[in-house]
Design an enzyme around this catalytic site. Structure first.
Site: not given
Lengths: 160, 442
Positions: B154, B230, B233, B256, B396
């Site tokens: 991303h 990261d 998700q 999220k 993104c």
């Protein structure tokens, strides 16, 4: 299952739009007869990455658009809109082109209300995009080629 | 002492298994927004959870309850409300820490994951400029140093590192991808003795591919590089134990994972947070301030300058409580079934290509796809007309799309409240997209 809700998709994606998205009039950048009368613009829609590169050439007296060609990638709305733009602009007086561009922007900002029959008639085939104005996220798609055209006209007038 | 909200969620206990129809209905009843209709009365089919999740009632209630009964500034003032608000704020931190298997003192509140990653990059930047004293030595970049990312990132885990390299003279390098969008472990030798930071995504927000964390961390450890994950998700959809993954930093966003916008989390290994110079400076993060200079609080307060997003942390606490009661293994099992259903259904539709792994192994129920000859915007518009919300665009992740040979894509992503009927409605409408745009009106 019905094909779409209340035919909204057919209203948005008029047959004329789908046809132009497939055919793309004016597609493929053409070399100019006289590079000093040419303006070129590259525009990108940052939300989707769609892009268009558009080239205009003015007549020797700079009063009319003698040629216009373009290349790009994008959705059916942006591709069809730029294709229709090509048909409307090639051979037209620059002052008329600016007026048409203003009227088209106004139509896109109308949030589905349209401009009334007379004004839309004056837009010719570009009036088929009236339905786009109901979808704020898609207005930029319809305007992408027109933004490039305005920018290219400014550049040629400045001799860039 | 008033009870701390966030422990009052009454979520279904999945027991680690996929949900029954009745359990799924009970889950959905917790999400008021899912009841609404869109576009002339169509029931909403929300398949954009990877962009942002919907929120259960307990999250909305927790935020409202905070403002109604306990609102006060935290970590300043000694009145009763300030005490309660501070306690609730710190309890939220402890709950998030517990969810991902780390200590509360290793959790820094941020606005979102983007801010968390930037915080690490700017702390390294400040250390390189000489801030942070001797303790920050291990963070300083020198001529010839390299930072490694991947092509799957991303922009939030790419651009901050590009900028850090531009500020410090370090070189950015990256791991490549296989044709189905997985990190290509054949490119691991990009990580070498000059590598100082390895930043990569735990799970792609486009392809849904779950990264091979073990081999990448091992390669980073072998050369002494810091590892930044990261986890945006992964944390909402899988059981994640950051200690077991052995990463140095991890960032994720509240919105999220069923929580509010405006709050995110940066995990940092304790000794690294302690070594890091501050980034944002001002109130709440200082010890002694004179006109000439200032000493700073220990972490995590050192990185929380100014008035914080207290209500959002309390909302996030409720979200974490809700997820914990469901059980993230159960969340993962439910979503894995939906992912398989999506992939199997898409495989049946002519001229639709999945961008990413085609099978359900090591992936989320986040599926990007391309309809041959139809632009993703048009695909999204057609689905939207049927009440189906998917994401369109480059999500993104422009370099990832470029690597997969497209400028943009459409993406359907499921969450705990997604039903098999949602997936079937999506598939049925998706099958009509190409006929509408390419093959003439039916």
């Amino acid at each position: 299952m019905s094909s779409t809700s209340s035919g909204a998709m057919e209203q948005l994606y008029q047959q004329l739009i789908l046809d132009h998205a497939r055919e793309r009039h004016g597609y493929g950048l053409r070399d100019a007869a006289d590079p000093s009368r040419v303006g070129e613009s590259f525009q990108v829609n940052p939300t989707c990455g769609d892009e268009v590169r558009l080239r205009v050439e003015l007549s020797p007296d700079s009063g009319a658009v003698s040629d216009l060609s373009w290349e790009g990638i994008g959705c059916s709305i942006s591709q069809a809109s730029t294709s229709v733009l090509s048909d409307l602009v090639i051979g037209a007086q620059v002052s008329d082109v600016v007026a048409t561009s203003d009227r088209f922007s106004e139509l896109m900002q109308s949030r589905g209300a349209g401009l009334g029959e007379e004004a839309e008639d004056a837009l010719g085939d570009a009036a088929a995009f009236a339905g786009v104005s109901k979808y704020p996220a898609r207005v930029k798609c319809a305007l992408l080629g027109w933004m490039a055209l305005r920018d290219a006209l400014i550049k040629v007038s400045k001799g860039e | 002492m008033a009870p701390v909200t966030g422990t009052t969620a009454t979520a279904v206990d999945t027991g680690g298994h996929t949900l029954t129809a009745a359990e799924l209905a009970a889950v959905r009843a917790d999400f008021p927004l899912l009841e609404r209709t869109v576009r002339d009365g169509r029931p909403l089919v929300y398949l954009d959870t990877a962009a942002t999740s919907q929120k259960p009632q307990c999250v909305l209630d927790a935020e409202q309850d905070f403002y109604e009964r306990r609102n006060a500034a935290v970590h300043r003032g000694a009145h009763a409300l300030a005490e309660e608000a501070t306690e609730a704020y710190e309890a939220a931190r402890a709950a998030v820490a517990d969810l991902v298997g780390v200590d509360a003192g290793e959790i820094v509140w941020t606005k979102n994951a983007t801010e968390g990653i930037n915080l690490v990059a700017y702390a390294i930047s400040n250390a390189t400029l000489g801030r942070g004293g001797a303790a920050a030595e291990r963070l300083r970049l020198r001529a010839g140093d390299e930072i490694v990312v991947t092509e799957a990132e991303h922009h939030a885990n790419l651009v901050p590192w590009q900028e850090l390299c531009a500020r410090t003279g370090a070189t950015l390098r990256w791991l490549g991808l296989t044709d189905d969008g997985r990190i290509d472990l054949d490119t691991l030798p990009v990580i070498n003795e000059r590598t100082r930071v390895v930043a990569f995504t735990h799970a792609s927000n486009v392809t849904g591919a779950i990264s091979p964390v073990g081999p990448i961390v091992a390669a980073a450890r072998a050369v002494g590089a810091l590892v930044v994950l990261d986890a945006c998700q992964s944390v909402p959809h899988l059981p994640v134990d950051l200690r077991a993954l052995d990463v140095d930093f991890a960032a994720f966003s509240g919105h999220k994972m069923l929580g509010p916008t405006g709050v995110g989390t940066l995990y940092g290994r304790r000794e690294l947070l302690e070594a890091m110079p501050p980034v944002l400076t001002g109130g709440s993060m200082v010890e002694v301030v004179t006109m000439a200079e200032t000493t700073y609080m220990p972490p995590p307060q050192r990185f929380e300058a100014g008035t914080q997003m207290v209500a959002q942390t309390i909302g996030l606490h409720a979200a974490v409580g809700y997820l914990a009661e469901l059980g993230l293994d159960g969340v993962a099992a439910h979503e894995a079934e939906l992912g398989e259903r999506m992939l199997a259904g898409i495989a049946e539709i002519p001229d639709v290509r999945v961008l990413g792994p085609a099978d359900g192994a090591d992936r989320l129920a986040t599926v990007a796809f391309a309809v041959e000859g139809v632009h993703p915007h048009d695909v999204g518009q057609f689905l939207d007309d049927a009440g189906i919300a998917v994401r369109v665009g480059h999500h993104c992740a422009q370099p990832l799309h470029r690597r997969l040979g497209v400028a943009s894509s459409a993406r359907a992503s499921a969450g705990i409240y997604t039903t098999p009927d949602d997936v079937d409605a999506f598939l049925a409408t998706l099958a009509r997209v190409r006929p509408f745009f390419v093959e003439g009106r039916a």
